[in-house]
Design a protein around this motif. Structure first.
Motif, PDB file in Angstrom:
ATOM      1  N   ARG A 158      -7.930  -5.429   1.502  1.00  0.00           N
ATOM      2  CA  ARG A 158      -6.841  -4.647   2.104  1.00  0.00           C
ATOM      3  C   ARG A 158      -6.636  -5.116   3.538  1.00  0.00           C
ATOM      4  O   ARG A 158      -7.583  -5.187   4.315  1.00  0.00           O
ATOM      5  CB  ARG A 158      -7.201  -3.154   2.106  1.00  0.00           C
TER       6      ARG A 158
ATOM      7  N   LYS B 173      -1.657  -3.125   5.380  1.00  0.00           N
ATOM      8  CA  LYS B 173      -0.978  -2.339   4.336  1.00  0.00           C
ATOM      9  C   LYS B 173      -0.683  -3.118   3.058  1.00  0.00           C
ATOM     10  O   LYS B 173       0.297  -2.829   2.357  1.00  0.00           O
ATOM     11  CB  LYS B 173       0.324  -1.729   4.884  1.00  0.00           C
TER      12      LYS B 173
ATOM     13  N   LEU C 233       0.787  -1.230   0.000  1.00  0.00           N
ATOM     14  CA  LEU C 233       0.000   0.000   0.000  1.00  0.00           C
ATOM     15  C   LEU C 233       0.830   1.297   0.000  1.00  0.00           C
ATOM     16  O   LEU C 233       0.547   2.202  -0.786  1.00  0.00           O
ATOM     17  CB  LEU C 233      -0.979  -0.007   1.186  1.00  0.00           C
ATOM     18  N   PRO C 234       1.848   1.413   0.862  1.00  0.00           N
ATOM     19  CA  PRO C 234       2.617   2.671   0.850  1.00  0.00           C
ATOM     20  C   PRO C 234       3.213   2.981  -0.526  1.00  0.00           C
ATOM     21  O   PRO C 234       3.327   4.149  -0.901  1.00  0.00           O
ATOM     22  CB  PRO C 234       3.721   2.408   1.885  1.00  0.00           C
ATOM     23  N   LYS C 235       3.569   1.949  -1.286  1.00  0.00           N
ATOM     24  CA  LYS C 235       4.080   2.194  -2.646  1.00  0.00           C
ATOM     25  C   LYS C 235       2.950   2.621  -3.581  1.00  0.00           C
ATOM     26  O   LYS C 235       3.117   3.535  -4.382  1.00  0.00           O
ATOM     27  CB  LYS C 235       4.740   0.915  -3.193  1.00  0.00           C
ATOM     28  N   LEU C 236       1.806   1.937  -3.466  1.00  0.00           N
ATOM     29  CA  LEU C 236       0.655   2.306  -4.303  1.00  0.00           C
ATOM     30  C   LEU C 236       0.278   3.760  -4.089  1.00  0.00           C
ATOM     31  O   LEU C 236      -0.049   4.486  -5.026  1.00  0.00           O
ATOM     32  CB  LEU C 236      -0.566   1.439  -3.974  1.00  0.00           C
ATOM     33  N   GLN C 237       0.306   4.178  -2.820  1.00  0.00           N
ATOM     34  CA  GLN C 237      -0.153   5.530  -2.499  1.00  0.00           C
ATOM     35  C   GLN C 237       0.738   6.619  -3.095  1.00  0.00           C
ATOM     36  O   GLN C 237       0.331   7.771  -3.177  1.00  0.00           O
ATOM     37  CB  GLN C 237      -0.271   5.694  -0.973  1.00  0.00           C
ATOM     38  N   GLN C 238       1.940   6.239  -3.494  1.00  0.00           N
ATOM     39  CA  GLN C 238       2.826   7.232  -4.126  1.00  0.00           C
ATOM     40  C   GLN C 238       2.559   7.400  -5.624  1.00  0.00           C
ATOM     41  O   GLN C 238       3.088   8.310  -6.247  1.00  0.00           O
ATOM     42  CB  GLN C 238       4.289   6.814  -3.938  1.00  0.00           C
TER      43      GLN C 238
ATOM     44  N   GLN D  68     -10.627   2.437  -4.455  1.00  0.00           N
ATOM     45  CA  GLN D  68     -10.998   2.944  -3.130  1.00  0.00           C
ATOM     46  C   GLN D  68     -10.255   2.224  -2.004  1.00  0.00           C
ATOM     47  O   GLN D  68     -10.084   2.773  -0.906  1.00  0.00           O
ATOM     48  CB  GLN D  68     -12.512   2.801  -2.926  1.00  0.00           C
TER      49      GLN D  68
ATOM     50  N   VAL E  70      -7.269   1.719  -1.759  1.00  0.00           N
ATOM     51  CA  VAL E  70      -5.978   2.374  -1.494  1.00  0.00           C
ATOM     52  C   VAL E  70      -6.115   3.403  -0.371  1.00  0.00           C
ATOM     53  O   VAL E  70      -5.147   3.730   0.306  1.00  0.00           O
ATOM     54  CB  VAL E  70      -5.449   3.032  -2.797  1.00  0.00           C
ATOM     55  N   ASP E  71      -7.344   3.861  -0.158  1.00  0.00           N
ATOM     56  CA  ASP E  71      -7.617   4.824   0.903  1.00  0.00           C
ATOM     57  C   ASP E  71      -8.037   4.075   2.179  1.00  0.00           C
ATOM     58  O   ASP E  71      -9.099   3.467   2.229  1.00  0.00           O
ATOM     59  CB  ASP E  71      -8.749   5.749   0.426  1.00  0.00           C
TER      60      ASP E  71
ATOM     61  N   LEU F 283      -1.674   4.284 -10.914  1.00  0.00           N
ATOM     62  CA  LEU F 283      -2.327   3.517  -9.861  1.00  0.00           C
ATOM     63  C   LEU F 283      -3.395   2.605 -10.453  1.00  0.00           C
ATOM     64  O   LEU F 283      -3.462   1.401 -10.150  1.00  0.00           O
ATOM     65  CB  LEU F 283      -2.936   4.489  -8.850  1.00  0.00           C
TER      66      LEU F 283
END
Lengths: 317, 317
Positions: free
Chosen positions: A305, A308, A248-253, A285, A287-288, A259
């Protein structure tokens, strides 16, 4: 024209190659071009779709004669495609495609071949691009000069004539006095495809005052090059953890188009069926962290999810 | 439908906005929607193209009545577009476009407005995408919901109805009993565009057994999002030196689709005319130090490689 055949860098001429030959002018030109190019390890494959009665049998006889003339081995099979379509309640096109690839796969297995050469050309390509664009599959995308399928066993499909127009093929046929079967329909040429070729394209040409095919093909090449670069870039970002879950932290970037694509590629890699833009937006969604933590996919699976990570789970887990 | 209007995040409703109103149903619906949305600082702009004699004058009268009814200021101008086209030896479409934007620019200057709202909708968008695709300009690309032009002074063009179909607009017109001019042709609707709308699209729909417009628009959005992400990425790589010349060692690190695009963006930024794929391929060779060190561009300019930089020079330098 031989020098304009497109061979991917990975192409090994020394391997046994299957060649799909319907008997129509495209595949007749292809076969002749391949032989003239010095390719000897060819196996002619002809599927009789039994769609046009005696005509279909005549096509088969004709292709047998070709094999004899070029002194090449031939594999043929006969399959009542329209019956299959009715039985399985699928479209004629899908039934023909399925039958054809099963046939090719069995030829490949029998001869230890792993590549199949097909006679699609630039006009087919422009028609395919428009067809895909209008039916909403895959955006602006046609056929590839080289593609792999695992669906029926490992098979690399090569389309070396994808850059050559129907007109050039006609000229080649004339120049070398090659006989061919006039109406031998390419098995993919069912009603919709035929109408795009025979009605839509000529109307487009008349309205635009020029042939739109080159433009369409050029635009596709650009779109495919962009997409493939983006896919490689996503690959390089290592967004999966060692267990193959999306981190997740990578996706969020990632910016939005990347994405979306990353999620699409992940679901596709895991053979999730019925993917469309709406489903990807739903998955987005996840990802949030403040949103729901699972989204239903097809066949009782869902994307989840947890800690993370995003990953696919069966509903029974 | 008001809530489905697309406003870019930068949109400032408080500024004065020009609205292009031909008197046809699209711009009549647009105007009504804008007023209902609470936009008051509108200036109606109507250009009489003098293409249809009395009909054109009737359109102008009708738009004056609309302005009166909504109590909004109006600017009109009259220009014999077909005469201009003949004089300048340009197409009617180009002449109309040129005249229209000059008119809008003069209205903008007069009223201190810097944005122009136009009534293009989803059906126009699908037609534009196909048109551009078939004539080979810009790949798969239609109009933007928000775009800027500097050609006739700084003007932001907004198309808030780009996501709304012609059918929805018709329903809106009916529901609110809005009068409109039946044949009031949008100035862009010349022969080719009309034929795409009235012949090509209906044939495509019939052949496909479904309306292809949504698919076309969706594919364009994806292609534009990809391209725009790639453009931003190129931007972030800082490939220009402080003097604004392309820095060769940076260019040489780019993959081919990015390299081509970087060169295209550089030439476009410097207003180089007559850019096409072939010209970009020529310029590409400059990246290789073993190749020739200059490529001719239009208007006596050339792209030159010197001291690990590429830059544009006039031939007389």
């Amino acid at each position: 024209m031989i020098e304009r055949l497109q061979w991917p860098s990975a192409f090994e001429a020394s391997e046994f190659s299957l060649v799909g030959v319907s008997g129509g002018r495209d595949s007749v030109a292809l076969l002749d071009l391949l032989v003239r190019s010095g390719l000897n390890n060819l196996i002619i494959c002809h599927l009789n779709h039994q769609l046009r009665g005696n005509e279909s049998d005549g096509d088969e006889d004709f292709v047998r004669q070709l094999a004899n003339q070029y002194q090449l081995p031939i594999e043929t099979s006969s399959m009542p495609v329209s019956q299959l379509a009715q039985q399985e309640k699928i479209s004629l096109e899908l039934a023909a495609r399925h039958t054809r690839y099963q046939f090719f796969a069995s030829c490949a297995a029998k001869h230890g071949a792993n590549q199949l050469i097909l006679g699609h050309h630039a006009d087919d390509q422009a028609e395919t691009i428009l067809y895909n664009l209008m039916r909403g599959s895959a955006g602006l995308r046609g056929m590839s000069a080289s593609s792999s399928t695992q669906q029926y066993g490992e098979l690399t499909i090569l389309r070396p004539m994808l850059d050559i127009s129907r007109e050039e093929i006609d000229q080649y046929i004339k120049k070398h006095h090659l006989p061919y079967r006039e109406d031998s329909s390419n098995a993919e040429d069912f009603a919709v495809r035929n109408r795009i070729r025979n009605e839509l394209m000529p109307l487009a040409k008349e309205i635009m005052g020029r042939d739109p095919r080159r433009s369409i093909i050029r635009a596709e090449s650009m779109a495919v090059a962009n997409q493939s670069w983006i896919d490689q870039h996503i690959q390089s970002l290592e967004i999966e953890d060692p267990q193959g879950r999306l981190f997740l932290p990578k996706l969020q970037q990632l910016d939005l188009p990347l994405l979306k694509r990353a999620i699409y590629l992940y679901l596709k890699k895991h053979q999730v069926a019925e993917l469309n833009a709406k489903k990807i937006d739903e998955c987005l969604q996840l990802v949030d962290p403040s949103q729901a933590s699972k989204v239903n996919l097809s066949k009782g699976q869902f994307l989840r999810r947890k800690e993370k990570r995003l990953f696919i789970q069966a509903s029974t887990d």
